[in-house]
Each structure stands twice: as structure tokens, then as C-alpha cells.
Design an enzyme around this catalytic site. Structure first.
Site: not given
Ligand code: 15L
Length: 269
Positions: A13, A72, A74, A110, A135, A139, A173
Site C-alpha cells: 500500500g 518485509g 508489516s 513502526s 513484529y 522494528k 485508535r
Molecule cells: C503497522 O506497523 C502495520 O504495518 C500496519 O499494517 C498497521 O497495523 C499499523 O501498524 C497500525 O498500527 O495501525
């Protein structure tokens, strides 16, 4: 001057959006993904590298002045998958970039690297990581590896702790962490073009009134986000009124990433 810029994860995306918004900004965009990417247009090159294969990664980065690393996994996944894509694959990209003399890397880290901070706390770029998932750990690792390659090898890194990227915020959120495509593009361009970046962490978020972040480091680098989630707030909050909410997810910035897999005998405080 950035002549050739590589985007990894170009079929996703964010990658697809940057393909459009950076088109014509730099002479050549190299678009890499394991999954198919739409055919190359003028000023574009397509690449199908698997990030776990160092030989392929070296070929992928050759001749690139800057990299936007979105490739990678996500979201949360098994340790084996995270290890291959977000640890081994990430290392391969940074190490190949060092060998090739790449000058800048924009890292898609992230909000989940710091997802266990409570929503009641405003955090800046200096807080220690509090990952909310495997995940999120990957990061935090990416930020640490970027710091090493900045200090030792002089690659300039902008680590963008992305909130949630999209044309509009999708739930309550995300009102705090949304980033619009044009604001994220602005941040990526700062990372590639600012004359004085060695290692910086910023939040990849729009100018949201409900933000949980002090994004003064991004401000300092010249980031002037145009969008705010607030115009969407009334509609989103009305749609969620009366919905059952997970109390742990609601307490922490990482939301449902914090509410999964925890030990019931010692739940998150
Ligand atoms: C992220 O890091 C993800 O890549 C994305 O898919 C969402 O989950 C986003 O965080 C989020 O926290 O909304």
C-alpha cells in the site's frame, strides 16, 4: 542529488502510493517486490528480489543513491517469518547498501516498536523501545541496526515510526496515529534530500490533534504535515459508540498488538 531511488516493498500500500507521489521527483525509481509490480513506465525499473538472498539484494541496491525500505512483513507473524524477512532481510539490505556506497536509507519502522507505552503518555523520539509484538521487536531491531550503520559507516538514516498509512483514518485508535499519503511523501523526501541527516527517528504521522507523539524532531527537520484526522473523528466515534472494547488494547498505543498472546497469570499492567 538522488539519481536512482530504490523502493523495497513496492507492491504494498505505501509502496504503491510512493510510486505515484515520487514519480518524476527523482530521475529513476527502482521498484522492488517479491510479488508482481505493475510494468515499468518511463523513469522506472522493476525488480523481483527476495530480501533473504544476499546475492540478489546486492544486485537490487547496485547504483542506488537512496533506499526507501518498506519491504518485509508489516504485521505480527511467526518468529520464523519475522526472522527471515525483518531481521535477515533487513540486515542484507543495510549491508548491501554499505558495500554499494548508498548514502541514504529511509526506514519504515513502526508505532509498534513503542506500542506498549500507554495512550495517556505523550512520547517523543528519545524514549526507549517498548515493542508490543515480535513484529515490534523487529522494528526496534531495525532502528538499532540503522544506528550502527550510521555511526560506523556514515549512511544517513531517517527512521520513520509509521502510525497507520491510508487515505483516511479507519478507527478511533488511528485518529491518533494516522498518516496521509501526502504527509508521508513529504517525510520521505526530507529523509532523502535533507543535507544533514546521520541518524534520526521521527513519527510517521499527520498533524493529528489527538496524537500521542511529540514529533518535534520531525518539525526540526522541516516536516510540515498538511493533514489532521480530526474532521473524521465525529463519524468514527459515532460508529464505534456502544461497541465492546478490549481494555488492554484501549490502554496502550499499540492497541490489539498488546492484547494478544499475553500470559493470563501476569497480564499487561
Ligand atoms: C503497522 O506497523 C502495520 O504495518 C500496519 O499494517 C498497521 O497495523 C499499523 O501498524 C497500525 O498500527 O495501525
Amino acid at each position: 542529488m538522488m539519481n536512482r531511488v530504490l523502493i523495497t516493498g513496492a507492491a504494498g500500500g505505501i509502496g504503491s502510493a510512493l510510486r505515484e507521489s515520487l514519480r518524476g521527483v527523482y530521475p529513476v525509481l527502482r521498484l522492488s517486490d517479491r510479488t508482481p509490480v505493475a510494468p515499468a513506465r518511463d523513469g522506472e525499473e522493476i525488480d523481483r528480489t527476495d530480501l533473504a538472498d544476499m546475492t540478489e539484494v546486492e544486485r537490487m541496491v547496485a547504483g542506488c543513491d537512496g533506499i526507501v525500505h518498506l519491504g518485509g512483513i508489516s504485521g505480527e507473524n511467526t518468529w520464523e517469518s519475522i526472522l527471515q524477512s525483518n531481521i535477515v532481510g533487513l540486515y542484507n539490505v543495510f549491508e548491501a547498501a554499505r558495500r554499494a556506497g548508498t548514502r541514504r536509507i529511509i526506514m519504515a519502522t513502526s508505532n509498534h516498536a513503542v506500542g506498549f507505552y500507554p495512550r495517556a503518555q505523550t512520547i517523543d523520539h528519545r524514549v526507549v523501545p517498548r515493542p508490543d509484538s515480535r513484529y515490534g521487536v523487529s522494528k526496534a531491531f531495525s532502528e538499532a541496526l540503522a544506528s550502527l550503520y550510521a555511526d560506523k559507516h556514515g549512511i544517513g538514516f531517517l527512521c520513520t515510526r509509521i502510525g497507520n498509512f491510508g487515505p483516511r483514518p479507519i478507527d478511533s485508535r488511528r485518529l491518533a496515529i494516522w498518516v496521509s499519503p501526502r504527509d508521508y511523501t513529504q517525510l520521505v523526501r526530507i529523509g532523502l534530500e535533507h543535507p544533514d541527516i546521520r541518524f534520526e527517528i521521527v513519527y510517521g504521522v499527520s498533524n493529528n490533534r489527538r496524537s500521542w507523539y511529540d514529533n518535534s524532531n520531525a518539525d526540526r527537520l522541516g516536516y510540515r504535515p498538511q493533514d489532521d484526522s480530526e474532521p473524521y473523528a465525529a463519524e468514527i466515534l459515532a460508529a464505534e459508540a456502544g461497541q465492546a472494547k478490549d481494555p488492554i488494547a484501549e490502554r496502550y498505543q499499540g492497541g490489539m498488538f498488546c492484547a494478544g498472546e499475553y500470559d493470563a497469570a501476569a497480564p499487561p499492567e
